[in-house]
Design an enzyme around this catalytic site. Structure first.
Site, PDB file in Angstrom:
ATOM      1  N   ILE A  66       0.833  -1.200   0.000  1.00  0.00           N
ATOM      2  CA  ILE A  66       0.000   0.000   0.000  1.00  0.00           C
ATOM      3  C   ILE A  66       0.870   1.253   0.000  1.00  0.00           C
ATOM      4  O   ILE A  66       0.589   2.214  -0.728  1.00  0.00           O
ATOM      5  CB  ILE A  66      -0.980  -0.006   1.192  1.00  0.00           C
ATOM      6  N   CYS A  67       1.931   1.252   0.796  1.00  0.00           N
ATOM      7  CA  CYS A  67       2.813   2.428   0.859  1.00  0.00           C
ATOM      8  C   CYS A  67       3.461   2.697  -0.494  1.00  0.00           C
ATOM      9  O   CYS A  67       3.542   3.846  -0.930  1.00  0.00           O
ATOM     10  CB  CYS A  67       3.884   2.246   1.937  1.00  0.00           C
ATOM     11  N   THR A  68       3.912   1.649  -1.155  1.00  0.00           N
ATOM     12  CA  THR A  68       4.510   1.824  -2.477  1.00  0.00           C
ATOM     13  C   THR A  68       3.484   2.403  -3.446  1.00  0.00           C
ATOM     14  O   THR A  68       3.777   3.353  -4.176  1.00  0.00           O
ATOM     15  CB  THR A  68       5.077   0.494  -3.006  1.00  0.00           C
ATOM     16  N   LEU A 108       2.840   6.211  -2.503  1.00  0.00           N
ATOM     17  CA  LEU A 108       3.922   7.137  -2.810  1.00  0.00           C
ATOM     18  C   LEU A 108       4.240   7.183  -4.296  1.00  0.00           C
ATOM     19  O   LEU A 108       4.628   8.232  -4.809  1.00  0.00           O
ATOM     20  CB  LEU A 108       5.158   6.846  -1.957  1.00  0.00           C
TER      21      LEU A 108
END
Length: 156
Positions: free
Chosen positions: A50-52, A55
């Site tokens: 999710i973070c990838t 961002l």
């Protein structure tokens, strides 16, 4: 609140904490020294799904922030070296800052540190003139919406 319970996240009108964190090369970045509005984006972990996705979406729409004169700063509790490897792998053209030590102090100061998991939660804060102008915090596992960022930028 107990030691593991998160503090309440900062909200619109709250003063922004003055913090200094190392960038991906270990160079200290002091929030108060960044000119103009700043979008501080806390995220749990580099290299996670999710973070990838979040961002990379910000990377692909960085011109929206630049057009509004807003500096984008990503912050996690990952060490500098992990953030640098991730930034190079993903081609991020904005600063990633390490809140590794003292572990999570910046996330705590914004009220988004998850002490149970030892990580920052997903919280984004638009700062201008030392004050929170917009914020969004999502539950674990829930990505933030790019349209929310665009709406925040439109208020400047």
């Amino acid at each position: 609140m107990g030691a593991d319970a998160p503090d309440e996240p900062l909200t619109v009108g709250d003063p922004a904490p003055d913090l200094t964190l190392p960038d991906t090369h270990g160079t200290p970045v002091r929030l108060a020294d960044v000119e103009g509005p700043v979008m501080v984006v806390f995220f749990p972990f580099a290299f996670s799904g999710i973070c990838t996705g979040e961002l990379c979406e910000l990377r692909d729409n960085l011109e929206d922030f630049e057009a509004a004169g807003v500096t984008l700063l990503g912050v996690s509790c990952d060490p500098v070296f992990s953030l640098r490897a991730w930034a190079e792998q993903q081609g991020f053209d904005f600063e990633l800052l390490s809140d590794f030590w003292p572990h999570g102090d910046a996330a705590r100061s914004f009220g988004v540190f998850d002490a149970t998991r030892g990580r920052a939660g997903r919280g984004s804060f638009l700062l201008s003139d030392g004050v929170v102008r917009w914020s969004v915090v999502t539950e674990p596992g829930v990505a933030r919406d790019l349209d929310g960022y665009r709406e925040a930028l439109a208020t400047l």
